[in-house]
Design a protein around this motif. Structure first.
Motif: not given
Length: 260
Positions: A25-36, A39-49, A68-73
């Motif tokens: 949920x970071x469309x203004x950042x092209x949903x790049x894989x920033x630190x937040x 961390x959010x994905x790690x938490x979400x996958x753990x919640x799902x499992x 997702x535009x990839x890693x946060x350059x």
């Protein structure tokens, strides 16, 4: 959905039908894989499992421009990142232990790390306006995560994609076998939910064993895969659902799965 939920970098939304939708949920950042986002994905996958009521997850992105535009350059520049730690990204079935199926709903560009997380999911539905690219050669980075791609697409095509870093269209991704289904712009999540519901029609233990069979078959020779697959299905054959399925067919009704 609450305003606090809407402001989160990653939104986890569990549906009553057994589907969990995970949204970057970071469309203004092209949903790049920033630190937040990481961390959010790690938490979400753990919640799902951990959620017994969630049987399948759909990963998507906010907006209509980027999955997702990839890693946060910028972060890489600031930290002087060399070789990324193996656990930097929460990758399903790799750095994250998951036992349930996943679908990527690619609503826009999936570049570099975006391709990576879409590739990590079991199935992929893409908008017709989506594009895919492994762009690391363009910025002097690497893509070791792409090695399992050889089990999905032909070698020559993989070579061109990785050596040139040029994007391919969703239609091309579908033609080469990277994408399972295409959807019109704005309808990709609905198409992914439709696919998820088709998976959920199957008995839970049968679906689990089927997924395991596909994965072990990519890593073993024919004889070893057959032997391992028999073992993976033993629990399924001995389950209550293995009796319920034929009984429901004989009684001309829809089966009621217990997952036991």
């Amino acid at each position: 959905m609450s305003s606090s939920q809407e402001s989160r970098a990653v939104i986890y939304d569990a549906h009553d039908d057994g589907i969990a939708v995970i949204t970057i949920n970071r469309p203004e950042q092209r949903n790049c894989l920033s630190r937040e986002v990481r961390e959010g994905l790690r938490e979400a996958w753990a919640t799902f499992e951990a959620d017994a009521s969630a049987r399948i997850a759909i990963l998507t992105g906010s907006g209509d421009k980027a999955f997702c535009a990839g890693g946060d350059l910028k972060e890489m520049v600031e930290t002087g990142m060399a070789v990324p730690p193996r656990d930097l990204y929460a990758l399903p079935y790799d750095t994250i232990e998951l036992t349930k199926p996943t679908i990527a709903a690619v609503n826009g560009h999936a570049f570099a790390g975006g391709w990576m997380i879409a590739q990590a999911c079991d199935l992929c539905v893409a908008s017709t306006n989506a594009k895919f690219a492994i762009t690391e050669v363009k910025v002097g980075r690497g893509s070791p995560w792409a090695s399992p791609l050889i089990h999905m697409i032909p070698q020559r095509i993989m070579m061109e994609i990785m050596l040139t870093g040029k994007p391919i269209t969703a239609q091309r991704a579908y033609e080469i076998g990277l994408v399972n289904r295409l959807a019109e712009p704005g309808a990709v999540l609905d198409a992914a939910i439709e696919l998820a519901l088709e998976v959920l029609e199957g008995a839970p233990l049968s679906v689990k064993a089927a997924r395991e069979t596909v994965m072990l078959s990519t890593e073993m020779g024919r004889s070893a895969a057959l032997q391992a697959a028999r073992s993976a299905h033993e629990l399924t054959y001995n389950s209550e659902d293995a009796q319920e399925g034929p009984r429901a067919f004989a009684e001309k009704r829809k089966p009621v799965w217990s997952g036991k």
